[in-house]
Design an enzyme around this catalytic site. Structure first.
Site, short mmCIF file in Angstrom:
data_model
loop_
_atom_site.label_atom_id
_atom_site.label_comp_id
_atom_site.label_asym_id
_atom_site.label_seq_id
_atom_site.Cartn_x
_atom_site.Cartn_y
_atom_site.Cartn_z
CG HIS A 17 -4.30 -1.40 -0.28
ND1 HIS A 17 -3.94 -1.71 1.00
CD2 HIS A 17 -4.86 -2.52 -0.78
CE1 HIS A 17 -4.27 -2.94 1.27
NE2 HIS A 17 -4.83 -3.48 0.20
CB SER A 49 -1.03 -0.04 1.14
OG SER A 49 -0.45 0.19 2.39
CG ASP A 66 -5.13 -6.50 2.51
OD1 ASP A 66 -5.44 -7.68 2.76
OD2 ASP A 66 -5.38 -5.94 1.42
#
Ligand SMILES: C[S@@+](CC[C@H](N)C(=O)[O-])C[C@H]1O[C@@H](n2cnc3c(N)ncnc32)[C@H](O)[C@@H]1O
Lengths: 204, 272
Positions: A52, A25, A145
């Site tokens: 992300h 991310s 995540d």
């Protein structure tokens, strides 16, 4: 230990890998540009990425990367069969999975860890399909995540790599991964190209 | 649970559901189906998929509950406004040439899409000559769709969507605030027929001019997707229109050559 191979260094020479999945991310675009620029156009593995990003920036990812890397780059499509040597990005707003017939599938379940696409969804489904022939890489990022997904790859016999938190622009994601399992490699970005290159070397 | 056991149990569960209730999930995309079943386990307080299977077989109520997890009943009014705008600009002018219209919303979920379509048709002066078939496999969703009451919390977003979709009036002209929700105009509903229909097991029920099937086919594997496209191809009249979800396409199906793109970006196709 600052970004060295774990001891003992895993033997890659006698293993065959058929796919590489990557998650990141915050800080991920920069890290991946640097890393994927080192892959040759002849790279055999499909590389599938969940990054992300705010949705509006997402759609230009393939374009931005194509200008900098030798591999063919495209956004993954629902029901598309994975091809060797292509760098795929997950589309914004949908979870991306890999099916047993080596094709992509999209879904619109709720965001997971506030993210859709979710890294865990990609990693877990890929591990179910490729097992030992899968390599998973988790880079810089600001949430949890990917940690569970990477542990699942390991459990299914795959190879796991985590960016050294000290080397990551944002260490949360690699740290979360290290809290869940002991990966095969903890590496700074600059040490990754040689490992990724080895994944491509077919066993004799 | 050992990994291999999960695969076995999942297959048995899906088979059990098919045998007992005739709902056919056997050709759905595996990864998402597996996640949804594993997620349901925690909600049902079951340790294994086998335990869930036992409940599902012996308690029809439990199956109905599980169906809510298996079907992803989420929708929005004027979802992807540019899709509805493209329908308005490029499909409506052709539909206008027919004396009567049949439109099929396949996988309508809780109804947001079919009410959106009805509003669009009304503003184009076509609603009076249209019949909208709205079908789904989830009876709870169909019941909600029939009521036409949507949560007031979502109305603001829907209003924005409606405007971006080329709405000619104000969305509030079509509903009244009631029962803690927005109750949509009965005149819209009068043109709708709701039916339990599965793209996996049922056959074509009418000749149609436009089919909108959005965010359903991503949950099917290629084989089942081909079945659904086959139904659509058979149901559509000569040169009929097919609209899909924004990430769905005909490209990886056996029907790629049997439709042409009207608006590729918005996934609007026309039967060849
Ligand atoms: C995510 S919703 C899509 C709702 C709406 N079309 C939209 O785009 O907002 C998917 C719907 O497909 C329905 N569905 C799943 N399998 C189906 C089948 N075999 N036949 C018809 N509908 C199905 C589900 O019950 C669910 O309501």
């Amino acid at each position: 230990m600052n970004g060295s191979f774990l001891d003992p260094a895993p033997r890659l020479a006698d293993r065959r890998f058929d796919a590489l999945v990557v998650g990141a991310s915050a800080g991920g675009v920069q890290a991946m540009l640097e890393l994927f620029a080192t892959l040759p156009a002849s790279y055999r593995l499909p590389v599938v990425v969940v990054l992300h990003l705010p949705e509006e920036r997402h759609s230009r990812l393939a374009e931005v990367f194509q200008a900098r890397v030798a591999l063919r780059v495209k956004e993954a499509e629902d029901k598309e069969t994975l091809s060797p040597g292509v760098l795929y990005f997950a589309a914004p707003g949908y979870h991306l999975s890999i099916e047993q017939d080596h094709s992509f599938s999209f879904s619109r379940e709720e965001p997971f860890h506030f993210s859709r696409p979710s890294i865990d969804f990609l990693f877990e489904s890929a591990a179910d399909v490729y097992g030992e022939a899968l390599a998973g890489l988790l880079l810089t990022g600001a949430n949890d995540d990917g940690a569970a997904g990477l542990a699942w790859i390991k459990r299914r016999g795959g190879l796991t790599l985590v960016q050294d938190p000290a080397d990551a622009q944002v260490p949360t994601m690699p740290q979360a991964a290290l809290a869940r399992h002991r990966p095969d490699f903890i590496l700074p970005l600059r040490a990754m190209p040689s490992v990724l290159a080895q994944l491509d070397a077919a066993p004799c | 649970m050992p990994d291999r056991d999960i695969e076995i149990e999942l297959r048995l569960l899906i088979e059990a559901i098919y045998l007992k209730y005739s709902y056919d999930f056997r050709d759905y995309s595996g990864a998402s189906l597996k996640r949804r079943v594993l997620h349901a386990l925690t909600q049902f307080d079951c340790k294994t998929i086998s335990a869930l299977q036992e409940r599902v077989i012996h308690e029809p109520q439990a199956f109905m509950q599980l169906l809510q997890y298996l079907t992803i009943p989420v929708s929005e009014m004027f979802r992807d406004p540019s899709y509805f705008l493209a329908l308005r600009q490029q499909v409506i002018p052709v539909l206008r040439t027919y004396p009567s219209l049949k439109i099929w919303i396949a996988g309508c979920s809780t109804g947001e899409e079919v009410y959106s379509m009805a509003i669009l048709l009304k503003e184009e002066g076509l609603l009076d000559r249209s019949i909208l078939y709205a079908t789904d496999i989830n009876p709870h969703s169909l019941e909600k769709a029939r009521q036409g009451i949507f949560s007031l919390d979502n109305i603001r977003g829907y209003t924005e969507n409606y405007q971006k979709a080329g709405g000619r009036q104000s969305l509030s002209d079509y509903y009244i605030a009631a029962y803690d929700g927005a109750l949509f105009d009965k005149a819209l509903r009068e043109r709708m027929t709701f039916a339990d229909h599965s793209l996996a097991t049922d056959s074509v029920f009418a000749e149609t001019h436009l089919i909108s099937c959005r965010n359903v086919l991503i949950y099917f594997n290629k084989k089942l997707q081909n079945r659904a496209f086959g139904l659509f191809h058979e149901s559509l009249c000569h040169r009929g229109f097919l609209g899909l979800g924004s990430k769905e396409s005909l490209d990886f199906s056996n029907y790629a050559q049997r439709f042409e793109a009207v608006q590729r970006q918005e996934r609007i196709f026309r039967k060849l």
